[in-house]
Design a protein around this motif. Sequence first.
Motif, short mmCIF file in Angstrom:
data_model
loop_
_atom_site.label_atom_id
_atom_site.label_comp_id
_atom_site.label_asym_id
_atom_site.label_seq_id
_atom_site.Cartn_x
_atom_site.Cartn_y
_atom_site.Cartn_z
N GLY A 165 0.80 -1.21 0.00
CA GLY A 165 0.00 0.00 0.00
C GLY A 165 0.84 1.26 0.00
O GLY A 165 0.36 2.34 0.35
N LYS A 166 2.11 1.16 -0.44
CA LYS A 166 3.00 2.30 -0.43
C LYS A 166 3.52 2.60 -1.84
O LYS A 166 3.55 1.73 -2.70
N PHE A 167 3.94 3.85 -2.01
CA PHE A 167 4.54 4.27 -3.27
C PHE A 167 6.06 4.26 -3.15
O PHE A 167 6.62 4.57 -2.10
N ILE A 168 6.72 3.93 -4.24
CA ILE A 168 8.17 4.03 -4.29
C ILE A 168 8.57 4.92 -5.46
O ILE A 168 7.85 5.01 -6.46
N ASP A 169 9.70 5.62 -5.32
CA ASP A 169 10.20 6.48 -6.39
C ASP A 169 10.86 5.64 -7.47
O ASP A 169 11.71 4.79 -7.17
N ILE A 170 10.51 5.89 -8.72
CA ILE A 170 11.19 5.22 -9.85
C ILE A 170 11.49 6.25 -10.95
O ILE A 170 11.13 6.05 -12.11
N PRO A 171 12.20 7.34 -10.62
CA PRO A 171 12.45 8.38 -11.63
C PRO A 171 13.23 7.86 -12.84
O PRO A 171 13.10 8.40 -13.94
N PHE A 172 14.01 6.80 -12.63
CA PHE A 172 14.78 6.21 -13.73
C PHE A 172 13.88 5.66 -14.83
O PHE A 172 14.29 5.48 -15.98
N GLY A 173 12.61 5.38 -14.49
CA GLY A 173 11.66 4.86 -15.48
C GLY A 173 11.45 5.82 -16.65
O GLY A 173 11.07 5.40 -17.75
N ASN A 174 11.72 7.10 -16.42
CA ASN A 174 11.55 8.09 -17.49
C ASN A 174 12.56 7.92 -18.62
O ASN A 174 12.34 8.41 -19.73
N VAL A 175 13.67 7.25 -18.33
CA VAL A 175 14.67 7.02 -19.38
C VAL A 175 14.84 5.55 -19.72
O VAL A 175 15.49 5.22 -20.73
#
Length: 682
Positions: A363-373
């Motif tokens: 039920g939590k969010f994780i950061d995946i900014p690398f997904g943009n590239v």
Amino acid sequence: MKTKDKKKNHVPIRINALFISVFFLFSVLVLRLGYVQIVKGEEYQRTAYLTENVTTKLDAPRGKMLDANYRVVVDNEPVFSITYTRTQEADAEERYQLALKLADLIEKPTDELTERDKKDYFIFLNEKQVESRISKEEKKDTAPEELYDLMLEKVTEEDINSFSEKELEVLAIKSEMDRGYTLSPQRIKIGATEKEIAMISEHLPELEGVDIKPDAERSYPFKDSFRDIFGQVKQIPKSRMDFYTSRGNDRNDMVGTSFLEEQYESLLRGTKTKIKYVTDKKGNPVGDPVEEEGARGSDLVLTVDMSLQQEVEKVIEEKLKDAIRGKNAYANSKLDSAYVVMMDPNTGAILSMAAKEYNRKTGKFIDIPFGNVYHSYAMGSTVKGATVLTGLQQGVVSPNTVINDAPLTFGDGRSLKSHESMGQVDAVEALERSSNVYMWHIAMKLAGYDYSNKRFKENKVQEAFEILRNSYSQFGLGVPTGIDLPSEATGYNTGVSRELSQAMFFSIGQFDTYTPMQMAQYVSTIANGGLRMQPHLLKEVREPSVDPNKLGKLQYRFEPNVLNKIEMSPSQIKVVQKGFYEVMHGNSGTAAWKFKNKDYNPAGKTGTAEIDKATGIVNKTLIGYAPYENPEVAFAVVVPDIKEGNTNSEIAEGALDAYFAMKKEGVPTKPDSKEEITEEPR
């Protein structure tokens, strides 16, 4: 007269006494030199021959990273490390015995141990047992230098799975000890706890070569925000040892192993502290070492504004949460992520690069900014701007070409249509209302298909694919964007089909896949009038400052880099810009309901790519820029695997609102943009 004579008599006496003293001292010196040269000369010569100078190095603190407003986002936190310095006499057995002792005093993670590490360790502990598994014939047919490789083959999976957690911990410690050079401190554990430091200190006399040294570990004032893009710093991985050592690194160096830490390793790493030893023939130090102090690495100033970054992350979480848990929860059972890139279309500077993934179990969010590239998706109608420009440039349509948007029928019974029948539409209205039929007519004309007669004038389907794909690449679609990271994905090229229908689907974004970063570069190219700018995260490089409250001198400033200019004319580009404006302002604009009354006057294009026709799951996208007349921010939003709702538009609205609200509030005072560069970075 007598008094004067007495004074004169004293002078020669003093001079004579001085001569005698000097003669005596020189005599002693000559005798001593003779003793050293004649009596002890051979011994001293032998001693000098048996010593050598050895220089070891210690890592210097790495440079910091700052955001666009010069706030520290990656820092160095003082910690203590457990180190081991071995002499030439220390053999593998001694290191093993020392590792056994250390395993009782510290906790060492074992998750980075490789299968090869475990096989080597099993052979070390059971050499005779492994040798017994090799037949005489195998030994006879194997060269001596290849015998160890044969032994590795004889170690089974059962063997390496037989190690207990304690044995693996010993292996992890010993592996670190084995990596180091002679007389070079090798980190066994970075960031030792107070308890571990106390335990090591208590047993230090019996731990030969072990020491506790001050060290530095990366810290992140903004916690997890954008942390993955900052990258990691670790000891050189064994798999890349040759790569780093060939570039002058030592085997025990701490290096950037991902993202910005890796990309700008040469700038961030400092000048090492050098420790010079004199050793005897056994490799043991003689006398005290001489230390030459190093210097911290250069500081990087990034283009990302962390306040904007955090606001965009917050928007993504809120809108995803509404779509996943709200009234559309059942329909959106596959939805779990969303991506946003915001960049300056005039310079390529990345202002924000955010992405979130929802873990349904926790039920939590994780950061995946690398997904943009690194993640790519079918983008749907957002590519229609490139399709229209291709049609205009190839001459198959003109700005005034009007096409009847009605269902298309083919001889084999197929029927294709837009989401609604629109009647007569020109290029601008086709973009405003997102006409599939208009794009299909462009694809058919490129392929040599005469729809009015339902036949090919000349079958050029494969050529149509090549024209569209080459044209799209001018905008950055399907090719590297050039972003300053160690690597990036370029999407999935589905190849070339001989089927006309596939070329038609290609023209509406339902064939190849692209990354969010590529989409941001694409819309930036349209926004700025046709220049494909290199996206970049580095803004400046600065000398390390002694004063933590002041910036170091400017060493380098990134200058905007034009990768290419698209082949379309300014008048043709304006047609698409007008179409994008109408998307967000026209009476039939597909995003006007959300953006029509925004004072920052945006332009853009919505997109929906069908993923699963049976379930109705699609990718929803939105690209755009603002303000329309003088663009200063371009964006791309991608929401994969969604069925119900307009999460793409809601996220885009929240991101743009945040950007322009912060602009009104102002930003901290920045250094003079005309500040002179002191030197090129190392």
